[in-house]
Design an enzyme around this catalytic site. Structure first.
Site, mmCIF file in Angstrom:
data_model
loop_
_atom_site.group_PDB
_atom_site.id
_atom_site.type_symbol
_atom_site.label_atom_id
_atom_site.label_comp_id
_atom_site.label_asym_id
_atom_site.label_seq_id
_atom_site.Cartn_x
_atom_site.Cartn_y
_atom_site.Cartn_z
ATOM 1 N N GLU A 423 0.835 -1.199 0.000
ATOM 2 C CA GLU A 423 0.000 0.000 0.000
ATOM 3 C C GLU A 423 0.869 1.248 0.000
ATOM 4 O O GLU A 423 1.730 1.419 0.870
ATOM 5 C CB GLU A 423 -0.900 0.006 1.241
ATOM 6 C CG GLU A 423 -1.730 1.267 1.379
ATOM 7 C CD GLU A 423 -2.433 1.385 2.733
ATOM 8 O OE1 GLU A 423 -3.139 2.365 2.941
ATOM 9 O OE2 GLU A 423 -2.253 0.477 3.567
ATOM 10 N N ASP A 496 -1.020 -0.889 5.532
ATOM 11 C CA ASP A 496 -0.838 -0.211 6.818
ATOM 12 C C ASP A 496 -1.789 -0.778 7.862
ATOM 13 O O ASP A 496 -2.841 -1.308 7.524
ATOM 14 C CB ASP A 496 -1.129 1.289 6.667
ATOM 15 C CG ASP A 496 -0.046 1.991 5.860
ATOM 16 O OD1 ASP A 496 1.057 1.412 5.744
ATOM 17 O OD2 ASP A 496 -0.322 3.077 5.327
ATOM 18 N N ASP A 498 -3.943 0.550 9.638
ATOM 19 C CA ASP A 498 -4.988 1.517 9.986
ATOM 20 C C ASP A 498 -6.258 1.219 9.193
ATOM 21 O O ASP A 498 -6.350 0.184 8.524
ATOM 22 C CB ASP A 498 -4.499 2.953 9.733
ATOM 23 C CG ASP A 498 -4.102 3.180 8.285
ATOM 24 O OD1 ASP A 498 -3.513 4.235 7.983
ATOM 25 O OD2 ASP A 498 -4.380 2.289 7.427
ATOM 26 N N ASP A 500 -7.632 2.642 6.559
ATOM 27 C CA ASP A 500 -7.458 2.554 5.111
ATOM 28 C C ASP A 500 -6.807 1.232 4.711
ATOM 29 O O ASP A 500 -7.198 0.599 3.732
ATOM 30 C CB ASP A 500 -6.583 3.702 4.601
ATOM 31 C CG ASP A 500 -7.385 4.984 4.444
ATOM 32 O OD1 ASP A 500 -8.631 4.915 4.595
ATOM 33 O OD2 ASP A 500 -6.776 6.032 4.192
#
Ligand code: 0RA
Length: 632
Positions: A423, A496, A498, A500
């Site tokens: 990503e 990641d 998180d 997203d």
């Protein structure tokens, strides 16, 4: 006699172009061209039958390799032709385009003959032609050598019959082959028997070792043709048969529905097949769709909200023969297989429209069967369209080169190759620097795929990031998918830690689950486990994957709070750190994705991104309290 010799020279000059350029007249000099000669001779007799003057035609392949066609028609006139000074028989055989138009009683109403060139072309391309005519109480005979009469027509006997026999020996110095093919001729003769109801067509093969005979007579005409085409197939209802005419043009259509998917509509103009269709076919299709839709609406078999039948819907499973007779047929297209006369469309459309409508009114049961069949086709068409939209057509990705963003590994052995889907461009950059170039390939993905609101494959592939991924994996997609072509046996999703990242991971898993299920089943898909925390004390460094791990390490090594770093994204790690913690096969942890994982991802994706608002609301209400790191 000297007058006769003079006309011989004229004949020779008249037919010379045919011998010089046979292709212009019969298409080619190969086996196709040879059979054009046969059709030309047969068509003349069929014309006589279509005009109602003959009901028996006999074709014979002789032992010496010649071929003859006899009919019991009026016989080619034997009197002197006013324009040529020769008998009409000789004129028809020696003057290009003469044919029926030179007849004493005027031409035919309709005339066959693929190129309309006439039997004189056969004469020009034959070593020898013999014509016998029974007419006016006598039997007449004339023969030709390479197109030129050997001696004038003469009466050889008395006869109380009428008819014509034309026998020809193809010229081997022009034709590449002289071998008539029984099955080819038989197919055409059978077809002609259907198209001219009530005539008897008999065939013999007298060649040594190939002796054969057969006879065709079809009382039902093209109705029998449809019956023949549908042999061995499940049919719906009976065979419908419509005949009509307008001015000089006549049409005849026979049709029956079957359980097949494809349609088999054969069209003819003046008994000549028109495989490329044309105005008669168009008129038929338009009328069929219009009348069936009208009837279905009127009878409330199609409700207001239902879509109308398309032309394809009404054609599905249809077997039909469409035959028209046109005074001056125009054959168009590459192979002259398309009828061009524009008025024919209207004639057929009006004619079939009217007669079919009447038929439906009078036969509600048959009508119901037809409508049900069309409705089934409509449903199948809509379902197929939906399916097609999720599966990319064959060859969509064929020949695509590897994406520029892919940093491929140098190994070409899939078993030892890994693909990291990373990503973000910055993490992608670190991964490219930190990786083992030999066995690890990196494909950075931009966050853009977040905008893909649907998991429909076609839409997803419109997204460059996903298209790149599919190309990099190398195994194709949809109906060209080939697991054996997979370029990496480990495909590692590295996002990641998180919201997203989770979103992208879910989206990728959904894609893989829906469209590359075998990859998931075979255990090729993995999820990278980058550390959540970095802990340090002096020169020592630890990484923690979970909160528990972090707490343990901090307690054990007395790590102070300011030496604890929470990684928000992969981009926060330098290349060495990324290698050490996440990519190095010796030290990393990666999670293999199971089919259940992917199923869950698929389900969640449906709930969060799908059309069902109620389940999305429920999901959010249930899980809202669990949200910890909310990116705003
Ligand atoms: C010209 C005029 C007439 C008939 C024919 C040709 C004719 C040609 C062929 C070729 C094979 N079989 C054929 N049968 C007839 C009409 C003559 C009349 O009015 O009697």
């Amino acid at each position: 006699m000297s007058e006769y010799k003079a006309s011989n020279i004229q004949v020779l000059e008249g037919l010379e172009p045919v011998r010089k350029r046979p292709g212009m007249y019969i298409g080619s000099t190969d086996v196709r061209g040879l059979h054009h000669l046969v059709w030309e001779v047969v068509d003349n007799s069929i014309d006589e039958a279509m005009a109602g003057h003959a009901d028996e035609i006999i074709l014979k392949i002789h032992a010496d390799g010649s071929l003859s066609v006899s009919d019991n028609g009026r016989g080619i006139p034997v009197g002197k032709h006013p324009k040529t000074g020769l008998s009409t028989v000789e004129t028809v055989l020696t003057v290009l385009h003469a044919g029926g138009k030179f007849g004493e009683g005027g031409g035919y109403k309709v005339s066959g003959g693929l190129h309309g060139v006439g039997v004189s072309v056969v004469n020009a391309l034959s070593d020898k032609v013999e014509v016998t005519v029974h007419r006016d109480g006598g039997e007449y005979f004339v023969s030709f050598a390479k197109g030129v009469p050997v001696e004038p027509l003469k009466k050889v006997g008395d006869s109380d019959q009428t008819g014509t026999t034309v026998r020809f020996w193809p010229d081997g110095s022009i034709m590449e082959t002289k071998d008539f093919i029984w099955s080819t001729i038989k197919k055409r003769i059978r077809e002609q028997a259907y198209l001219t109801r009530g005539i008897t067509l008999t065939m013999f093969d007298a060649r040594e070792g190939q002796e054969a005979a057969c006879q065709f007579y079809f009382e039902g005409g093209i109705k029998s043709f449809v019956h023949h085409l549908n042999e061995g197939i499940t049919t719906y209802g009976g065979i419908m048969h419509f005949i009509g005419e307008e001015k000089d043009t006549t049409f005849e259509v026979a049709l029956q529905y079957t359980s097949e998917f494809r349609d088999r509509v054969q069209c003819f103009a003046n008994n000549i097949a028109t495989p490329e269709g044309g105005t008669h076919l168009t008129g038929f299709k338009v009328a069929l769709a219009r009348v069936l839709n009208k009837y279905a609406r009127e009878q409330n078999l199609l409700k207001e909200k239902d879509p109308s039948f398309t032309s394809d819907d009404v054609l599905e499973g249809l077997t039909a023969v469409v035959s028209v007779k046109v005074p001056e047929p125009q054959f168009e297209g590459q192979t002259k297989g398309k009828l061009g006369n524009s008025h024919v469309r209207g004639v057929v459309e009006r004619g079939i429209g009217k007669t079919l409508e009447e038929y439906l009114m009078e036969n509600p049961k048959e009508a119901r069967l037809m409508i049900d069949k069309c409705a089934l086709a409509t449903r199948a068409r809509l379902a197929a369209r939906a399916a097609r939209e999720t599966v990319i057509r064959k060859g969509a990705l064929e020949g695509a080169s590897l994406p520029g963003k892919l940093a491929d590994c140098s190994s070409k052995d899939p078993a030892t190759s890994e693909l990291f889907i990373v990503e973000g461009d910055s993490a992608g950059g670190s991964a490219k620097q930190g990786r083992d170039r030999d066995s690890q390939a990196i494909l950075p993905l931009r966050g853009k795929i977040l905008n893909t609101e649907s998991c429909r494959l076609e839409r997803m592939l419109a997204n460059n990031e996903i298209k790149n991924l599919v190309i990099a994996m190398g195994a194709g997609i949809g109906d060209t998918y080939e697991q054996g072509k997979l370029r990496y046996h480990k495909i590692v999703i590295m996002t990641d830690a998180d919201v997203d990242g989770a979103h992208i991971r879910t989206l990728l898993l959904t894609l893989l689950y829906r469209h590359f299920k075998p990859l998931v089943q075979a255990g090729h898909i993995f999820i990278a486990q980058p550390p959540l925390y970095k802990l340090s004390k002096g020169k020592k460094t630890w990484y923690a994957m979970t909160d528990e791990e972090k707490d343990e390490i901090m307690a054990e090594h007395e790590v102070k709070g300011e030496n604890m770093q929470r990684y928000k994204g992969l981009g926060e790690m330098n290349p060495e750190q990324l290698w050490e913690t996440t990519m190095d096969p010796e030290t990393r942890t990666i999670a293999q994705v199971t089919i259940e994982d992917a199923e869950k991802a698929d389900h969640i994706f449906r709930v969060l991104m799908g059309d069902d608002v109620a389940s999305r609301r429920k999901f959010i209400q249930t899980h809202a309290s669990e949200v910890k790191d909310l990116d705003i």
